[in-house]
Design a protein around this motif. Structure first.
Motif, PDB file in Angstrom:
ATOM      1  N   GLY A 325       0.819  -1.209   0.000  1.00 22.85           N
ATOM      2  CA  GLY A 325       0.000   0.000   0.000  1.00 22.85           C
ATOM      3  C   GLY A 325       0.847   1.250   0.000  1.00 22.85           C
ATOM      4  N   PRO A 326       0.291   2.414  -0.278  1.00 22.00           N
ATOM      5  CA  PRO A 326      -1.139   2.537  -0.579  1.00 22.00           C
ATOM      6  C   PRO A 326      -1.436   2.354  -2.056  1.00 22.00           C
ATOM      7  N   VAL A 334     -10.106   1.906  -1.825  1.00 16.85           N
ATOM      8  CA  VAL A 334      -8.776   1.668  -1.260  1.00 16.85           C
ATOM      9  C   VAL A 334      -8.607   0.177  -1.016  1.00 16.85           C
ATOM     10  N   SER A 337      -3.831   0.349   2.473  1.00 14.41           N
ATOM     11  CA  SER A 337      -3.346   1.672   2.870  1.00 14.41           C
ATOM     12  C   SER A 337      -1.862   1.577   3.192  1.00 14.41           C
ATOM     13  N   ASP A 338      -1.296   2.724   3.461  1.00 17.33           N
ATOM     14  CA  ASP A 338       0.148   2.806   3.700  1.00 17.33           C
ATOM     15  C   ASP A 338       0.557   1.817   4.790  1.00 17.33           C
TER      16      ASP A 338
END
Lengths: 364, 304
Positions: A325-326, A334, A337-338
């Motif tokens: 991610g992200p 999404v 995510s990070d």
């Protein structure tokens, strides 16, 4: 008592005879090919591996192959026949042979089956694969830097996990250097139909694409690119001979070390189907870091692009997880995510979307 | 953009025009040759071998046609000479041609050639739109249309065409009138083979300038369907080939633009369209069967 001794002696002679046979007779290995070695793509790469096996083991093994075997139930007959002929290890070299291989593996428990590139296994059937998507990530980086129209055309065969992984890895690589570029996908619904591949390439070019990538097996796309003055990437083997000005590089499938390792393990009795690393249900899935996937020299591109390609390839062989991610799917949801990243199981079970940057929807 | 797409349609139709026109002539003489795929492959490998070996593309075109005609000759030997079942012989010819072309072509795998050049017709090619589309094609595309026009003229306007049709419609009567049924059919089959060979040659000379085993990928069968589609009339072959090519390219373009119709369905479209047209035209018997050669596929025994 006398009879018993006689039987034991006979048994001993039998064992000696068998041992003698084991030294004298080569171990038979069978290969099942999807198309013919002349496709200059997928099957050609397997043929190179088979020839390397013969070179490596010499008279210790005897290999045979059956070419042009259609995927699906028809292949069951071919695989069974190879098992009957006394092949001790049989490599079935396409995704669609998965269920047929599984079926025949149950019928011949003493024969070792190695299936490429699926996900089902049994006590005597293992799975091998190459991380093709790693090469496609590097292709994406090059495509993203090279494209002027910001339109990239991609030829795909069938919507199976391996192909989806490739498209998404390509798009992630492309978007990492050029967030404005898009890739559109044409499904040819064939692994091998040179004219249709060429037609699809022409359509991509007519629609404005200036970089082409392929997950089909013939060199037709690159030849079309060469003629139209655009660039592209080769598939499975080096296709430079077909498109000296158009080929940026090819991801070459190098099956030789895998085949040799599998056969060596069988010969010394250490072969297992093994639990896969991570969550991926198979025992071998290697890529750039182990030279199972080899990139041909970066050509027909400016030095800074070649440098970026090399950096991307080094990053991936150094263990970088491409699916980290992200990132979003192409509908804007999404996915990761990070800080999050996929493990191997996700790649096979959860990737039923295109990532951002890919146009359209996965068919089916 | 549209221009380029239409050009792709034209080019993808050329092998079909060649092969279907040839098969049409054979069928009008009463011979059903299902070996089109095999003859195309022999033409393809012959043309590529010549182009690769000599570098002479014109010679390659001729050899492609000859290779197809020779393969057609094998069919004629059995189906006409020994009066074997035409369907079985044709199927065998496809298998034979596929295998033999693979064998002959094995050393040619992995090599590429420069394809045919474009021929730009002065003045006309400067016309907007149609100039690029119709007047700057490769020589074989022009040849395909010229041969098609020739066949249309021959069948309709010449005495030879009349004899050929008579042989196809009623071989006993034609025989009674003193025409050599087998000789007419032999020539028709050889012509059909030559045309299939030329259609095959177009693949490695123009569309994908390399040789690959089985590279026709079923186009011979589509050519066979086109003959029925065209209800045995030459100009309708052109229409059918363009429709087929058009739908093929349209579905590819639709995908490139991200249409959300399943691509498997789109891939089916050209075939669905062919079947749909067949159903529609076969409802009108006069339209579809007016030119049907009544002796199609039937074995001729002289003196019976």
């Amino acid at each position: 008592m006398k009879h018993l001794l006689k039987a034991a002696a006979a048994g001993l002679v039998g064992v000696v005879a068998m041992a003698g046979a084991a030294i004298a007779d080569p171990v038979k290995i069978g290969f099942v090919y999807l198309t013919n070695p002349g496709d200059h793509g997928w099957t050609y790469a397997h043929e190179v591996g088979r020839l390397d096996v013969e070179k490596h083991f010499g008279s210790k093994v005897e290999t045979t192959y059956v070419e042009n075997v259609p995927e699906g139930p028809d292949s069951t007959r071919v695989i069974r026949e190879l098992a009957r002929q006394g092949n001790k290890m049989i490599f079935t070299t396409s995704f669609g042979y998965m269920d047929p291989t599984l079926k025949v593996a149950k019928e011949f428990p003493d024969v070792k089956f190695v299936h490429l590139t699926g996900y089902k296994r049994s006590g005597n059937m293992s799975t091998g694969n190459i991380r093709f998507y790693e090469g496609r990530y590097v292709q994406g980086v090059v495509a993203g830097m090279m494209t002027k129209s910001n339109k990239v055309g991609y030829l795909a065969s069938f919507p199976i996990p391996e192909v989806i992984q490739g498209i998404n890895a390509f798009a992630l690589g492309m978007r990492s250097v050029n967030p404005d570029a898009t890739v559109s996908v044409i499904w040819v619904n064939s692994w091998y139909d040179p004219v249709k591949e060429s037609d699809a390439a022409k359509v991509h070019i007519a629609e404005g694409a200036d970089i082409l990538a392929q997950h089909t097996d013939s060199p037709a796309m690159l030849q079309t690119a060469e003629k139209a003055g655009v660039y592209g990437f080769g598939q499975s083997s080096d296709m430079k001979a077909f498109a000296p000005k158009a080929q940026l590089f090819s991801s070459v499938n190098n099956w030789s070390p895998y085949y040799i390792a599998q056969i060596e393990a069988m010969l010394d009795g250490s072969w297992t189907t093994g639990e896969g690393p991570d969550h991926w249900p198979g025992n071998t899935w290697l890529g750039l870091s182990d030279d199972y996937l080899v990139l041909t020299p970066f050509e027909n591109m400016p030095a800074n692009v070649a440098a970026a390609a090399k950096a991307a390839a080094d990053k991936v062989s150094g263990g970088y997880n491409i699916f980290s991610g992200p990132f979003k799917d192409n509908a804007g949801n999404v996915i990761l995510s990070d800080g999050e990243s996929y493990h191997d199981g996700n790649l096979w079970n959860d990737m039923n979307y295109y990532v951002e940057g890919v146009i359209g929807k996965i068919p089916g | 953009m549209l221009e380029q797409l239409l050009l792709t349609v034209l080019m993808t139709s050329v092998p079909l025009i060649f092969a279907a026109t040839g098969e049409l002539v054979a069928e009008r003489s009463g011979v059903l040759n299902l070996g089109v795929e095999g003859m195309m492959l022999m033409g393809a490998v012959g043309a590529f071998a010549t182009a690769f070996g000599t570098g002479n593309l014109w010679l390659a075109i001729i050899v492609g046609g000859l290779a197809g005609a020779l393969t057609g000759g094998v069919f004629a030997l059995f189906a006409l000479g020994f009066a074997t079942n035409q369907v079985a012989t044709g199927l065998a010819l496809t298998i034979f041609g596929t295998g033999l072309s693979g064998l002959v072509g094995a050393p040619l795998v992995g090599h590429a050639i420069d394809g045919l050049p474009q021929i730009t017709i002065p003045v006309l090619s400067n016309l907007p739109f149609v100039g690029a589309l119709l007047f700057s094609l490769d020589p074989m595309a022009y040849l395909a249309v010229a041969l098609l026009a020739g066949v249309a003229w021959f069948l309709k306007r010449t005495r030879g065409g009349l004899v050929l049709r008579a042989v196809g419609d009623n071989h006993d009567s034609a025989h009674a009138l003193g025409y050599s049924v087998l000789r007419v059919r032999l020539l028709a089959v050889l012509f059909g083979g030559m045309m299939a060979g030329l259609g095959g040659a177009y693949l490695p000379l123009m569309l994908t300038p390399h040789w690959a085993e089985g590279m026709t990928a079923g186009r011979g069968w589509i050519a066979l369907a086109l003959v029925v589609f065209a209800s045995w009339l030459p100009w309708r072959v052109l229409v059918g080939a363009l429709i087929f090519g058009g739908i093929t390219i349209m579905q590819l373009a639709g995908q490139a633009r991200g249409w959300t119709v399943p691509s498997q369905f789109l891939s089916m479209l050209p075939y669905l369209a062919t079947i749909a047209v067949l159903v529609v035209i076969s409802r009108n018997r006069e339209f579809s069967l007016a030119n049907f050669p009544s002796c199609l596929g039937r074995v001729f025994h002289a003196g019976k």
